[in-house]
Write an enzyme that holds these catalytic residues in place. Structure first.
Site, mmCIF file in Angstrom:
data_model
loop_
_atom_site.group_PDB
_atom_site.id
_atom_site.type_symbol
_atom_site.label_atom_id
_atom_site.label_comp_id
_atom_site.label_asym_id
_atom_site.label_seq_id
_atom_site.Cartn_x
_atom_site.Cartn_y
_atom_site.Cartn_z
ATOM 1 N N ASP A 7 46.093 -50.303 -41.305
ATOM 2 C CA ASP A 7 47.250 -50.226 -40.810
ATOM 3 C C ASP A 7 47.393 -51.063 -39.640
ATOM 4 O OD1 ASP A 7 45.857 -48.758 -38.893
ATOM 5 O OD2 ASP A 7 47.299 -46.857 -39.070
ATOM 6 N N CYS A 64 42.048 -47.673 -39.573
ATOM 7 C CA CYS A 64 43.342 -47.384 -38.805
ATOM 8 C C CYS A 64 42.840 -47.214 -37.410
ATOM 9 C CB CYS A 64 44.196 -46.173 -39.459
ATOM 10 S SG CYS A 64 42.972 -44.520 -39.459
ATOM 11 N N THR A 66 42.027 -44.638 -35.761
ATOM 12 C CA THR A 66 40.716 -43.637 -35.308
ATOM 13 C C THR A 66 39.742 -43.922 -36.836
ATOM 14 O OG1 THR A 66 41.814 -41.725 -36.424
ATOM 15 C CG2 THR A 66 41.908 -41.981 -33.933
ATOM 16 N N HIS A 97 22.379 -41.642 -49.025
ATOM 17 C CA HIS A 97 22.678 -40.221 -49.431
ATOM 18 C C HIS A 97 23.977 -39.643 -50.368
ATOM 19 C CE1 HIS A 97 19.725 -38.779 -45.984
ATOM 20 N NE2 HIS A 97 19.324 -39.774 -46.664
ATOM 21 N N HIS A 133 20.228 -35.868 -54.249
ATOM 22 C CA HIS A 133 21.568 -36.745 -53.525
ATOM 23 C C HIS A 133 22.427 -36.875 -54.984
ATOM 24 C CE1 HIS A 133 19.642 -36.903 -49.702
ATOM 25 N NE2 HIS A 133 18.806 -37.983 -50.314
#
Length: 142
Positions: A7, A64, A66, A97, A133
């Site tokens: 964004d 974005c 954050t 993992h 995993h």
């Protein structure tokens, strides 16, 4: 091929990542956005996630402000395992993992130098194929 999306909050960092990919001859497709003008991150998360699920791209990078919102949006798409990483250790661990297929970062959280190291680690770390995993990933997918 790497799918890219951001964004407006991640636009500048996405340009830095594009420079890194081009310098290293890594194929990518940019799904937007194309400026600092305010846009809605779920649109770009969906575009990148769909490109991976449809087989058009192998992995994705979403950015974005954050990294939180765009990773939440991407994880709504079945078959996507997006991880928010702001350090190299997490980028390596999530590939080893979790076999994650999208890296999410915050353009207002991580600087370009560290972001490039995170991207490099994410792209170049293979899944461990460890039985425990695989079992956990299958549980997530169920």
């Amino acid at each position: 091929m790497i799918a890219l999306g951001s964004d407006h909050g991640g636009y500048e960092l996405k340009k830095e990542i594009i420079n890194y990919l081009e310098e290293n001859n890594i194929a990518y497709k940019d799904f937007g956005c194309d400026s600092m003008e305010s846009v809605d991150y779920p649109v770009y998360a969906r575009r990148v996630a769909n490109a991976i699920v449809d087989g058009e791209c192998d992995k994705g990078i979403l950015i974005c402000g954050t990294g939180i919102g765009i990773s939440i949006a991407a994880n709504k798409v079945k078959g996507i395992r997006a991880a928010l990483c702001h350090d190299v250790f997490s980028a390596e661990a999530t590939r080893l993992h979790n076999d994650t297929n999208i890296l999410a970062m915050g353009g207002r959280v991580v600087g370009p130098g560290l972001a490039i190291k995170i991207v490099d680690t994410f792209i170049n770390t293979e899944f461990s194929n460890d039985e425990r995993h695989i079992r956990r990933i299958n549980q997530i997918e169920e």
